[in-house]
Design an enzyme around this catalytic site. Structure first.
Site, PDB file in Angstrom:
ATOM      1  N   HIS A  21      -3.734   1.900  -1.287  1.00 48.41           N
ATOM      2  CA  HIS A  21      -4.136   2.650  -2.507  1.00 48.41           C
ATOM      3  C   HIS A  21      -4.506   4.175  -2.238  1.00 48.41           C
ATOM      4  CE1 HIS A  21      -5.609   3.653  -6.480  1.00 48.41           C
ATOM      5  NE2 HIS A  21      -4.685   2.531  -6.787  1.00 48.41           N
ATOM      6  N   ASP A  44      -0.509  -4.194  -7.741  1.00 50.55           N
ATOM      7  CA  ASP A  44       0.985  -4.795  -7.901  1.00 50.55           C
ATOM      8  C   ASP A  44       1.158  -5.657  -7.107  1.00 50.55           C
ATOM      9  OD1 ASP A  44       1.772  -2.887  -9.826  1.00 50.55           O
ATOM     10  OD2 ASP A  44       1.675  -1.242  -8.347  1.00 50.55           O
TER      11      ASP A  44
HETATM   12  N1  ACO Z   1       2.476  -0.270   4.472  1.00 52.00           N
HETATM   13  C1  ACO Z   1       2.254   0.169   5.861  1.00 52.00           C
HETATM   14  N2  ACO Z   1       1.347   1.387   5.978  1.00 52.00           N
HETATM   15  C2  ACO Z   1       0.753   2.047   4.839  1.00 52.00           C
HETATM   16  C3  ACO Z   1       1.068   1.437   3.735  1.00 52.00           C
HETATM   17  C4  ACO Z   1       1.558   0.619   3.281  1.00 52.00           C
HETATM   18  N3  ACO Z   1       1.890  -0.108   2.188  1.00 52.00           N
HETATM   19  N4  ACO Z   1       0.183   2.370   2.985  1.00 52.00           N
HETATM   20  C5  ACO Z   1      -0.248   3.332   3.699  1.00 52.00           C
HETATM   21  N5  ACO Z   1       0.117   3.018   4.974  1.00 52.00           N
HETATM   22  C6  ACO Z   1      -0.242   3.730   6.145  1.00 52.00           C
HETATM   23  C7  ACO Z   1       0.200   5.344   5.930  1.00 52.00           C
HETATM   24  O1  ACO Z   1       1.568   5.157   6.695  1.00 52.00           O
HETATM   25  C8  ACO Z   1      -0.713   6.177   6.975  1.00 52.00           C
HETATM   26  O2  ACO Z   1      -0.598   5.586   8.140  1.00 52.00           O
HETATM   27  P1  ACO Z   1      -0.853   6.830   9.406  1.00 52.00           P
HETATM   28  O3  ACO Z   1      -2.393   7.237   9.181  1.00 52.00           O
HETATM   29  O4  ACO Z   1      -0.811   6.197  10.722  1.00 52.00           O
HETATM   30  O5  ACO Z   1       0.023   8.069   9.083  1.00 52.00           O
HETATM   31  C9  ACO Z   1      -2.003   5.442   6.463  1.00 52.00           C
HETATM   32  O6  ACO Z   1      -1.613   3.959   5.979  1.00 52.00           O
HETATM   33  C10 ACO Z   1      -2.727   6.027   5.221  1.00 52.00           C
HETATM   34  O7  ACO Z   1      -1.998   6.103   4.411  1.00 52.00           O
HETATM   35  P2  ACO Z   1      -1.992   7.287   3.109  1.00 52.00           P
HETATM   36  O8  ACO Z   1      -0.633   8.051   3.602  1.00 52.00           O
HETATM   37  O9  ACO Z   1      -3.294   8.029   3.206  1.00 52.00           O
HETATM   38  O10 ACO Z   1      -1.706   6.546   1.885  1.00 52.00           O
HETATM   39  P3  ACO Z   1      -1.810   7.270   0.696  1.00 52.00           P
HETATM   40  O11 ACO Z   1      -2.976   7.408   0.092  1.00 52.00           O
HETATM   41  O12 ACO Z   1      -0.755   8.610   0.913  1.00 52.00           O
HETATM   42  O13 ACO Z   1      -0.832   6.362  -0.203  1.00 52.00           O
HETATM   43  C11 ACO Z   1       0.053   4.521  -1.444  1.00 52.00           C
HETATM   44  C12 ACO Z   1      -1.248   5.458  -1.130  1.00 52.00           C
HETATM   45  C13 ACO Z   1       1.277   5.430  -1.950  1.00 52.00           C
HETATM   46  C14 ACO Z   1      -0.159   3.451  -2.547  1.00 52.00           C
HETATM   47  C15 ACO Z   1       0.530   3.982  -0.259  1.00 52.00           C
HETATM   48  O14 ACO Z   1      -0.573   2.965   0.262  1.00 52.00           O
HETATM   49  C16 ACO Z   1       1.877   3.068  -0.468  1.00 52.00           C
HETATM   50  O15 ACO Z   1       2.800   3.506  -0.189  1.00 52.00           O
HETATM   51  N6  ACO Z   1       1.555   1.564  -0.582  1.00 52.00           N
HETATM   52  C17 ACO Z   1       2.924   0.935  -0.960  1.00 52.00           C
HETATM   53  C18 ACO Z   1       3.285   1.115  -2.368  1.00 52.00           C
HETATM   54  C19 ACO Z   1       2.556   0.612  -3.423  1.00 52.00           C
HETATM   55  O16 ACO Z   1       2.183  -0.667  -3.404  1.00 52.00           O
HETATM   56  N7  ACO Z   1       2.300   1.490  -4.332  1.00 52.00           N
HETATM   57  C20 ACO Z   1       1.466   1.129  -5.749  1.00 52.00           C
HETATM   58  C21 ACO Z   1       0.112   1.861  -5.804  1.00 52.00           C
HETATM   59  S1  ACO Z   1      -0.748   0.985  -6.815  1.00 52.00           S
HETATM   60  C22 ACO Z   1      -0.296   1.843  -8.110  1.00 52.00           C
HETATM   61  O17 ACO Z   1       0.207   3.239  -8.294  1.00 52.00           O
HETATM   62  C23 ACO Z   1      -0.386   1.228  -9.477  1.00 52.00           C
END
Ligand code: ACO
Length: 430
Positions: free
Chosen positions: A308, A365
């Site tokens: 998140h 979700d």
């Molecule tokens: N699976 C694997 N790796 C992940 C995931 C994931 N679901 N989410 C984040 N990461 C990783 C990133 O690749 C990053 O790795 P790094 O540090 O090696 O580059 C690290 O975790 C940090 O992630 P951020 O990029 O800082 O996360 P960000 O805040 O940009 O993204 C998001 C948040 C978009 C929700 C992301 O976690 C994601 O894509 N999750 C999957 C989609 C999802 O479930 N979305 C619903 C969110 S809730 C909502 O909107 C209602």
């Protein structure tokens, strides 16, 4: 008031520090460019407070979510969607008369006029439901021009009616999208039904039939909508505020917010989670392949429903939904293999260093799709349900923007990294 000192090269500047009611501190950079010629760089605004807001408080480090001061756990246990919508929009829990009046305004504005019904016919039946939803919600500005004048003062005068129309009709439009896609005749709202019963009636009744909504189903839907009712400055709510800041009316601003919600990294994630769980089920895999792929770092292989933008601890809504999931399935006598897969996946990810190091926990979700599937909502409608639930938050945020006498149009800066000045070359010489 405390302040921060910024040193650029050998010059020092003083910046005021603001403090929120929960003690959150922010460096006020509004005059930074004017005073120093420098802007703040914060791609994605992850570290930028774009507004002051009194609607929702969220502390992602410890998993706290409160609407107007009330913890989400208490609202989920004791309130319902319509009451929580009132709280989010108007700032206080309603008394009995306010609750009745608000409910009535929503009930009497549930119908969709014949002219508006015709809009549906202009869309292919297999179009993505969220594309229909944002377009048709946007058309409310055309159907109610007296409530959508693109003038803050006039639109605020008509706010109560516009808000009730938005909450009620987004739900009706959602039910109509479901029926249109299946070639089923529309079923109109019934005024005596509660908000969720009415939605389920409009989706699943046959004209003239005595369809009765199972109380467990309506209760589960109520909880889902309530848990989605607002969530601070997320991508879609910020979109509503940004569009609203140009004095665009509430319907237009919400339509833009619905478009933002449609993406799989945001509201579309609930559909993506179910797609992932189904794929694991179909492959007979235990999720190992998906976990391994998610660790590759590629955005398209992320473990959907995990992580998140602001929760770096458990999403409190996910805790409530995960528990409700077990209860709802038990009450409905459903044994969904995808629930077991989800639980195994959660356990595996929570033991994995990659997810632990990045503080990636299940989000709202992760389990919501399983509940929706159990109550008969098809997968391509999941994000529509999210949008129906999110309407109160979008309305409240639009109102905050419209009612702020000191509000400015949203207009971020950028750091230009394109080509520097060059001279035009005629096409024959290129
Ligand atoms: N699976 C694997 N790796 C992940 C995931 C994931 N679901 N989410 C984040 N990461 C990783 C990133 O690749 C990053 O790795 P790094 O540090 O090696 O580059 C690290 O975790 C940090 O992630 P951020 O990029 O800082 O996360 P960000 O805040 O940009 O993204 C998001 C948040 C978009 C929700 C992301 O976690 C994601 O894509 N999750 C999957 C989609 C999802 O479930 N979305 C619903 C969110 S809730 C909502 O909107 C209602």
């Amino acid at each position: 008031m405390s302040s921060a000192t910024l040193k650029i090269d050998d010059k020092e500047f003083t910046l005021p520090v603001m403090v929120g009611t929960e003690g959150e501190r922010a460096i006020d950079t509004r005059k930074l460019r004017a005073d120093t010629g420098v802007v703040a760089y914060d791609q994605g605004y992850g570290n930028t407070a774009s507004c002051e807001s009194s609607i929702t408080y969220l502390d992602g480090e410890v998993g706290v979510l409160r609407h107007r001061g009330y913890p989400i756990e208490q609202l989920a246990a004791y309130s319902d969607f319509v009451e929580t919508a009132y709280l989010i929009i108007y700032g206080e829990l309603p008394n009995a008369t306010q609750r009745k009046d608000f409910g009535l305004l929503i009930r009497i504005n549930a119908g969709i006029e014949t002219q508006m019904q015709k809009i549906f016919e202009g869309f292919p039946k297999d179009a993505p439901p969220m594309a229909l939803l944002s377009s048709i919600v946007g058309s409310l500005a055309a159907h109610y021009p007296q409530l959508a004048t693109n003038n803050f003062e006039t639109d605020l005068k008509n706010f109560d009616l516009a808000a009730a129309i938005a909450i009620s009709k987004i739900r009706t439009i959602g039910a109509m999208i479901y029926r249109y896609q299946r070639g089923l005749p529309y079923v109109g709202p019934r005024q005596e039904l509660s908000f969720c019963d009415n939605f389920l009636h409009m989706m699943f009744s046959e004209p003239g039939s005595d369809y009765t909504v199972a109380p467990e189903v309506a209760k589960a839907l109520n909880l889902l909508l309530l848990l989605h009712a607002d969530h601070e400055q997320n991508c879609s709510t910020s979109t509503v505020r940004m569009v609203g800041s140009s004095a665009a009316n509430m319907f237009t601003s919400i339509s833009a917010g619905i478009s933002a919600l449609s993406g799989p990294l945001h509201g579309g994630a609930n559909t993506a989670v179910m797609g992932m769980l189904q794929a694991i089920h179909d492959e007979g895999d235990d999720g190992t392949r998906f976990i391994a792929a998610a660790k590759s770092g590629s955005k398209s292989n992320r473990l959907m429903g995990f992580g998140h933008a602001v929760y770096k601890n458990f999403d409190p809504r996910a805790k409530i939904i995960g528990k409700a999931c077990d209860e709802v399935l038990k009450k409905l006598g459903i044994d969904d293999p995808l629930l077991a897969i989800a639980k195994n996946l959660e356990q595996a990810a929570l033991k994995d260093d990659y997810f632990l190091a990045r503080k990636l926990y299940p989000n709202v979700d992760f389990y919501s799709g399983i509940i929706m599937r159990a109550i008969g909502i098809p997968m391509n409608m999941f994000t529509v349900i999210f949008a129906i639930g999110r309407a109160p938050g979008q309305i409240a945020n639009w109102r905050e923007v419209a009612a702020n006498p000191k509000g400015r149009i949203y207009r971020p800066r950028q750091i230009y990294v394109g080509p520097t000045k060059r001279d035009y070359v005629p096409i024959k010489d290129r």
